[in-house]
Design a protein around this motif. Structure first.
Motif, PDB file in Angstrom:
ATOM      1  N   UNK A  44      40.617  31.580  41.529  1.00 41.30           N
ATOM      2  CA  UNK A  44      40.806  30.579  42.592  1.00 41.30           C
ATOM      3  C   UNK A  44      42.255  30.113  42.596  1.00 41.30           C
ATOM      4  N   UNK A  45      42.761  29.849  41.408  1.00 44.75           N
ATOM      5  CA  UNK A  45      44.129  29.373  41.305  1.00 44.75           C
ATOM      6  C   UNK A  45      45.122  30.394  41.860  1.00 44.75           C
ATOM      7  N   UNK A  46      44.936  31.635  41.485  1.00 37.88           N
ATOM      8  CA  UNK A  46      45.818  32.693  41.992  1.00 37.88           C
ATOM      9  C   UNK A  46      45.801  32.755  43.504  1.00 37.88           C
ATOM     10  N   UNK A  47      44.601  32.666  44.075  1.00 37.53           N
ATOM     11  CA  UNK A  47      44.468  32.799  45.517  1.00 37.53           C
ATOM     12  C   UNK A  47      45.121  31.631  46.245  1.00 37.53           C
ATOM     13  N   UNK A  48      44.954  30.426  45.720  1.00 39.65           N
ATOM     14  CA  UNK A  48      45.453  29.247  46.430  1.00 39.65           C
ATOM     15  C   UNK A  48      46.927  28.987  46.134  1.00 39.65           C
ATOM     16  N   UNK A  49      47.386  29.524  45.046  1.00 40.09           N
ATOM     17  CA  UNK A  49      48.748  29.267  44.600  1.00 40.09           C
ATOM     18  C   UNK A  49      49.788  29.714  45.636  1.00 40.09           C
ATOM     19  N   UNK A  50      49.458  30.791  46.365  1.00 39.06           N
ATOM     20  CA  UNK A  50      50.399  31.343  47.350  1.00 39.06           C
ATOM     21  C   UNK A  50      50.790  30.288  48.381  1.00 39.06           C
ATOM     22  N   UNK A  68      50.164  23.728  43.154  1.00 37.58           N
ATOM     23  CA  UNK A  68      48.787  23.546  42.677  1.00 37.58           C
ATOM     24  C   UNK A  68      48.649  23.935  41.203  1.00 37.58           C
ATOM     25  N   UNK A  69      48.066  23.019  40.463  1.00 34.70           N
ATOM     26  CA  UNK A  69      47.942  23.267  39.033  1.00 34.70           C
ATOM     27  C   UNK A  69      46.540  23.734  38.674  1.00 34.70           C
ATOM     28  N   UNK A  70      46.459  24.475  37.586  1.00 36.59           N
ATOM     29  CA  UNK A  70      45.157  24.950  37.148  1.00 36.59           C
ATOM     30  C   UNK A  70      44.307  23.781  36.662  1.00 36.59           C
ATOM     31  N   UNK A  71      44.949  22.783  36.100  1.00 36.50           N
ATOM     32  CA  UNK A  71      44.205  21.598  35.659  1.00 36.50           C
ATOM     33  C   UNK A  71      43.408  21.019  36.818  1.00 36.50           C
ATOM     34  N   UNK A  72      44.015  20.998  37.988  1.00 32.26           N
ATOM     35  CA  UNK A  72      43.333  20.445  39.152  1.00 32.26           C
ATOM     36  C   UNK A  72      42.142  21.306  39.552  1.00 32.26           C
ATOM     37  N   UNK A  73      42.306  22.606  39.459  1.00 31.17           N
ATOM     38  CA  UNK A  73      41.177  23.501  39.740  1.00 31.17           C
ATOM     39  C   UNK A  73      40.020  23.190  38.787  1.00 31.17           C
ATOM     40  N   UNK A  74      40.334  23.086  37.519  1.00 32.81           N
ATOM     41  CA  UNK A  74      39.288  22.784  36.544  1.00 32.81           C
ATOM     42  C   UNK A  74      38.663  21.427  36.825  1.00 32.81           C
ATOM     43  N   UNK A  75      39.495  20.457  37.094  1.00 33.03           N
ATOM     44  CA  UNK A  75      38.996  19.118  37.395  1.00 33.03           C
ATOM     45  C   UNK A  75      38.052  19.152  38.600  1.00 33.03           C
ATOM     46  N   UNK A 118      40.869  15.510  48.582  1.00 37.15           N
ATOM     47  CA  UNK A 118      42.308  15.791  48.628  1.00 37.15           C
ATOM     48  C   UNK A 118      42.493  17.184  49.207  1.00 37.15           C
ATOM     49  N   UNK A 119      43.717  17.536  49.562  1.00 39.75           N
ATOM     50  CA  UNK A 119      43.892  18.870  50.134  1.00 39.75           C
ATOM     51  C   UNK A 119      43.695  19.960  49.089  1.00 39.75           C
ATOM     52  N   UNK A 120      43.974  19.615  47.820  1.00 37.78           N
ATOM     53  CA  UNK A 120      43.694  20.588  46.743  1.00 37.78           C
ATOM     54  C   UNK A 120      42.192  20.885  46.685  1.00 37.78           C
ATOM     55  N   UNK A 121      41.408  19.819  46.763  1.00 38.50           N
ATOM     56  CA  UNK A 121      39.958  19.995  46.688  1.00 38.50           C
ATOM     57  C   UNK A 121      39.413  20.690  47.923  1.00 38.50           C
ATOM     58  N   UNK A 122      39.976  20.320  49.085  1.00 39.66           N
ATOM     59  CA  UNK A 122      39.527  20.962  50.316  1.00 39.66           C
ATOM     60  C   UNK A 122      39.753  22.463  50.265  1.00 39.66           C
TER      61      UNK A 122
END
Lengths: 143, 143
Positions: A42-48, A53-60, A20-24
């Motif tokens: 990671x979440x902070x950096x990609x959130x911009x 984008x959710x933190x749950x997805x980062x953890x997943x 997915x684009x979140x994973x990419x």
DNA sequence: GTTCCTGCAAAAGCTTTGCAGAAGA
DNA sequence: TCTTCTGCAAAGCTTTTGCAGGAAC
């Protein structure tokens, strides 16, 4: 030693890892920032660029990558988990002052382990702690 | 290499570390069980004979001991902190199956660190992960 | 069309903090 | 007596879980 990002993605696809684009973006970040980020960093950096984008997805994503051994989870201290695209033969140095983690070359596989006969070794980690050159400099300047 | 418990206590007293019975029992446990327990494990073990003992006190004691460098806090994985009476020249092996942490002898101080010139190294940790002989045996038996 | 991923909200752990009473030196 | 420790309750953080809707293959 480390394959290109494209090669890396092909390997993941072969392991049925859905891109997915979140994973990419997470993978791209890990690949371009081999600084052992936490999930939060990671979440902070990609959130911009991906406000939804959710933190749950980062953890997943990170947990899935760890499970297929594409990424390593290291906990050096402070009860926080850091993530690392797998690169062979390196140790970690954490600066107790600024918190930065540095890689350094070391042949961990050559590391003597004759005291561990009968053990199956899956992972070897070398973590040093101390103060990095920049913080040492700042400290001396402020004296 | 490790001093006796009595010598250890004298050193602590010299550092103005107050020896309440909660702290004494915690130290005794750490001394007699060099198995890198978590705060929770220590609490569980001591709770039987000291039902009023609180986890806050365990944390307080451990943090105080870490601050004066009498005990080392290690985080190998799983976002949990383990505590260790300081013993030189040893590495840690965590069994991914049963969770036990084993010590093994290793001369970490001789570890090559020519890649870390300019760094001030305060602490060196070597952590291996894998499967311990007992779990390997159980695994083979169940096949 | 399946299967798996995303993201919200809530829960679960571990650790820390504030504070009043108690104990050590 | 003065200082510090203890333990309760509550808060703080990071990570996990349940679940409905949505995207990947």
């Amino acid at each position: 030693m480390l394959p290109t990002l494209e090669e890396f993605l092909i390997q993941l696809r072969n392991k049925k890892f859905r891109l997915s684009k979140e994973r990419l973006n997470t993978l791209k970040y890990l690949y371009e920032n081999q600084c052992h980020p936490t999930a939060d960093q990671i979440h902070n950096a990609l959130h911009k660029d991906m406000p939804s984008l959710s933190k749950t997805t980062i953890y997943n994503t990170l947990n899935a990558l760890v499970k297929i051994k594409a990424v390593r989870a290291i906990s050096i201290q402070d009860n926080e988990i850091r993530y690392d695209i797998i690169v062979k033969n390196h140790g970690h140095f954490k600066c107790e002052c600024c918190g930065t983690i540095f890689n350094f070359e070391i042949s961990i596989d050559d590391f003597p382990s004759h005291r561990l006969e009968g053990f199956q070794i899956n992972d070897r980690n070398v973590c040093f702690k101390g103060i990095c050159p920049r913080c040492l400099l700042n400290k001396n300047n402020s004296d």
